[in-house]
Design a protein around this motif. Structure first.
Motif, PDB file in Angstrom:
ATOM      1  N   SER A 171       7.460  -7.271   6.357  1.00  0.00           N
ATOM      2  CA  SER A 171       6.087  -7.486   6.787  1.00  0.00           C
ATOM      3  C   SER A 171       5.401  -8.509   5.895  1.00  0.00           C
ATOM      4  CB  SER A 171       5.317  -6.168   6.748  1.00  0.00           C
ATOM      5  OG  SER A 171       5.269  -5.691   5.427  1.00  0.00           O
ATOM      6  N   ARG A 172       4.435  -9.161   6.460  1.00  0.00           N
ATOM      7  CA  ARG A 172       3.712 -10.211   5.737  1.00  0.00           C
ATOM      8  C   ARG A 172       2.459  -9.626   5.109  1.00  0.00           C
ATOM      9  NH1 ARG A 172       5.730 -15.669   6.303  1.00  0.00           N
ATOM     10  NH2 ARG A 172       7.292 -15.582   7.911  1.00  0.00           N
ATOM     11  N   ILE A 173       2.653  -8.822   4.065  1.00  0.00           N
ATOM     12  CA  ILE A 173       1.538  -8.197   3.371  1.00  0.00           C
ATOM     13  C   ILE A 173       1.729  -8.405   1.878  1.00  0.00           C
ATOM     14  CG2 ILE A 173       0.401  -6.014   2.865  1.00  0.00           C
ATOM     15  CD1 ILE A 173       1.198  -5.055   5.631  1.00  0.00           C
ATOM     16  N   CYS A 174       0.665  -8.799   1.205  1.00  0.00           N
ATOM     17  CA  CYS A 174       0.688  -8.980  -0.246  1.00  0.00           C
ATOM     18  C   CYS A 174       0.878  -7.613  -0.907  1.00  0.00           C
ATOM     19  CB  CYS A 174      -0.611  -9.633  -0.707  1.00  0.00           C
ATOM     20  SG  CYS A 174      -0.742  -9.805  -2.480  1.00  0.00           S
ATOM     21  N   GLU A 175       1.795  -7.522  -1.867  1.00  0.00           N
ATOM     22  CA  GLU A 175       2.091  -6.243  -2.511  1.00  0.00           C
ATOM     23  C   GLU A 175       1.016  -5.813  -3.499  1.00  0.00           C
ATOM     24  OE1 GLU A 175       6.326  -5.114  -3.236  1.00  0.00           O
ATOM     25  OE2 GLU A 175       6.541  -7.289  -3.327  1.00  0.00           O
ATOM     26  N   LEU A 176       0.188  -6.730  -3.969  1.00  0.00           N
ATOM     27  CA  LEU A 176      -0.822  -6.381  -4.957  1.00  0.00           C
ATOM     28  C   LEU A 176      -2.225  -6.255  -4.383  1.00  0.00           C
ATOM     29  CD1 LEU A 176       0.319  -8.527  -8.000  1.00  0.00           C
ATOM     30  CD2 LEU A 176       0.838  -6.151  -7.474  1.00  0.00           C
ATOM     31  N   THR A 177      -2.553  -7.023  -3.353  1.00  0.00           N
ATOM     32  CA  THR A 177      -3.912  -6.975  -2.810  1.00  0.00           C
ATOM     33  C   THR A 177      -3.985  -6.306  -1.455  1.00  0.00           C
ATOM     34  OG1 THR A 177      -3.697  -9.149  -1.765  1.00  0.00           O
ATOM     35  CG2 THR A 177      -4.584  -9.085  -4.014  1.00  0.00           C
ATOM     36  N   GLY A 178      -2.854  -6.159  -0.768  1.00  0.00           N
ATOM     37  CA  GLY A 178      -2.863  -5.574   0.567  1.00  0.00           C
ATOM     38  C   GLY A 178      -3.297  -6.545   1.651  1.00  0.00           C
ATOM     39  N   LEU A 187       2.303 -16.175   1.216  1.00  0.00           N
ATOM     40  CA  LEU A 187       3.029 -15.278   0.318  1.00  0.00           C
ATOM     41  C   LEU A 187       4.089 -16.041  -0.473  1.00  0.00           C
ATOM     42  CD1 LEU A 187       3.572 -12.176   2.592  1.00  0.00           C
ATOM     43  CD2 LEU A 187       1.827 -12.520   0.860  1.00  0.00           C
ATOM     44  N   GLN A 188       4.186 -15.710  -1.744  1.00  0.00           N
ATOM     45  CA  GLN A 188       5.156 -16.327  -2.641  1.00  0.00           C
ATOM     46  C   GLN A 188       5.913 -15.218  -3.371  1.00  0.00           C
ATOM     47  OE1 GLN A 188       5.429 -19.694  -2.775  1.00  0.00           O
ATOM     48  NE2 GLN A 188       3.780 -19.819  -1.272  1.00  0.00           N
ATOM     49  N   ASN A 189       7.189 -15.451  -3.630  1.00  0.00           N
ATOM     50  CA  ASN A 189       7.984 -14.538  -4.451  1.00  0.00           C
ATOM     51  C   ASN A 189       7.771 -14.930  -5.906  1.00  0.00           C
ATOM     52  OD1 ASN A 189       9.173 -13.114  -2.285  1.00  0.00           O
ATOM     53  ND2 ASN A 189      10.587 -14.816  -1.971  1.00  0.00           N
ATOM     54  N   VAL A 190       7.183 -14.027  -6.690  1.00  0.00           N
ATOM     55  CA  VAL A 190       6.878 -14.333  -8.083  1.00  0.00           C
ATOM     56  C   VAL A 190       7.393 -13.220  -8.988  1.00  0.00           C
ATOM     57  CG1 VAL A 190       4.837 -15.720  -7.600  1.00  0.00           C
ATOM     58  CG2 VAL A 190       4.594 -13.285  -7.947  1.00  0.00           C
ATOM     59  N   LYS A 225      -4.393   0.079  -1.804  1.00  0.00           N
ATOM     60  CA  LYS A 225      -4.138  -1.351  -1.594  1.00  0.00           C
ATOM     61  C   LYS A 225      -2.756  -1.771  -2.066  1.00  0.00           C
ATOM     62  CE  LYS A 225      -8.783  -3.263  -1.684  1.00  0.00           C
ATOM     63  NZ  LYS A 225      -9.661  -4.243  -2.319  1.00  0.00           N
ATOM     64  N   LEU A 226      -2.167  -1.021  -2.988  1.00  0.00           N
ATOM     65  CA  LEU A 226      -0.892  -1.407  -3.576  1.00  0.00           C
ATOM     66  C   LEU A 226       0.281  -0.994  -2.695  1.00  0.00           C
ATOM     67  CD1 LEU A 226      -1.532  -0.323  -7.263  1.00  0.00           C
ATOM     68  CD2 LEU A 226      -1.645  -2.628  -6.346  1.00  0.00           C
ATOM     69  N   SER A 227       1.360  -1.758  -2.787  1.00  0.00           N
ATOM     70  CA  SER A 227       2.598  -1.388  -2.099  1.00  0.00           C
ATOM     71  C   SER A 227       3.237  -0.223  -2.854  1.00  0.00           C
ATOM     72  CB  SER A 227       3.553  -2.584  -2.078  1.00  0.00           C
ATOM     73  OG  SER A 227       4.049  -2.836  -3.378  1.00  0.00           O
ATOM     74  N   VAL A 245       3.610 -11.870  -3.417  1.00  0.00           N
ATOM     75  CA  VAL A 245       2.169 -11.903  -3.639  1.00  0.00           C
ATOM     76  C   VAL A 245       1.567 -13.117  -2.945  1.00  0.00           C
ATOM     77  CG1 VAL A 245       0.404 -11.921  -5.430  1.00  0.00           C
ATOM     78  CG2 VAL A 245       2.583 -10.861  -5.890  1.00  0.00           C
ATOM     79  N   SER A 246       0.363 -12.940  -2.397  1.00  0.00           N
ATOM     80  CA  SER A 246      -0.367 -14.074  -1.845  1.00  0.00           C
ATOM     81  C   SER A 246      -0.871 -14.942  -2.992  1.00  0.00           C
ATOM     82  CB  SER A 246      -1.546 -13.597  -0.993  1.00  0.00           C
ATOM     83  OG  SER A 246      -2.489 -12.931  -1.792  1.00  0.00           O
TER      84      SER A 246
END
Length: 94
Positions: A2-9, A33-36, A76-78, A51-52
């Motif tokens: 899914s296209r959801i930021c893991e830190l901000t939702g 979204l970027q893999n960081v 909000k967190l994954s 994360v976005s």
């Protein structure tokens, strides 16, 4: 995935393409979204998140991953980020 930021939702948004003739068709706005890899100073290890770019700036503005996780609600967190937050709280309590 899914296209959801893991830190901000932050996730996808729905809107319309509007032509010059004012015809409206549905479209989707996806977050960037970027893999960081972010370093946790409290746990002394790094974690990979999706994360976005907006979320990445927010994390850096708040003083790093540890401060961000402690300030952000679990809703909000994954699940992976929430587990890191729990581990961080355990190490701070000890």
């Amino acid at each position: 995935m899914s296209r959801i930021c893991e830190l901000t939702g932050k996730g996808r948004q729905v809107g319309c393409n509007v032509s010059h003739a004012n015809n409206k068709t549905k479209r989707v706005f996806l977050p960037n979204l970027q893999n960081v890899t972010l370093m946790s100073e409290g746990l002394d290890r790094s974690f990979k998140f999706r994360v976005s770019t907006h979320g990445l700036r927010s994390v850096e503005h708040n003083g790093g991953l540890d401060n961000w996780l402690l300030k952000t609600s679990d809703a909000k967190l994954s699940p992976r980020a929430a587990k890191v937050k729990r581990d961080l709280k355990k190490t701070q309590a000890a």
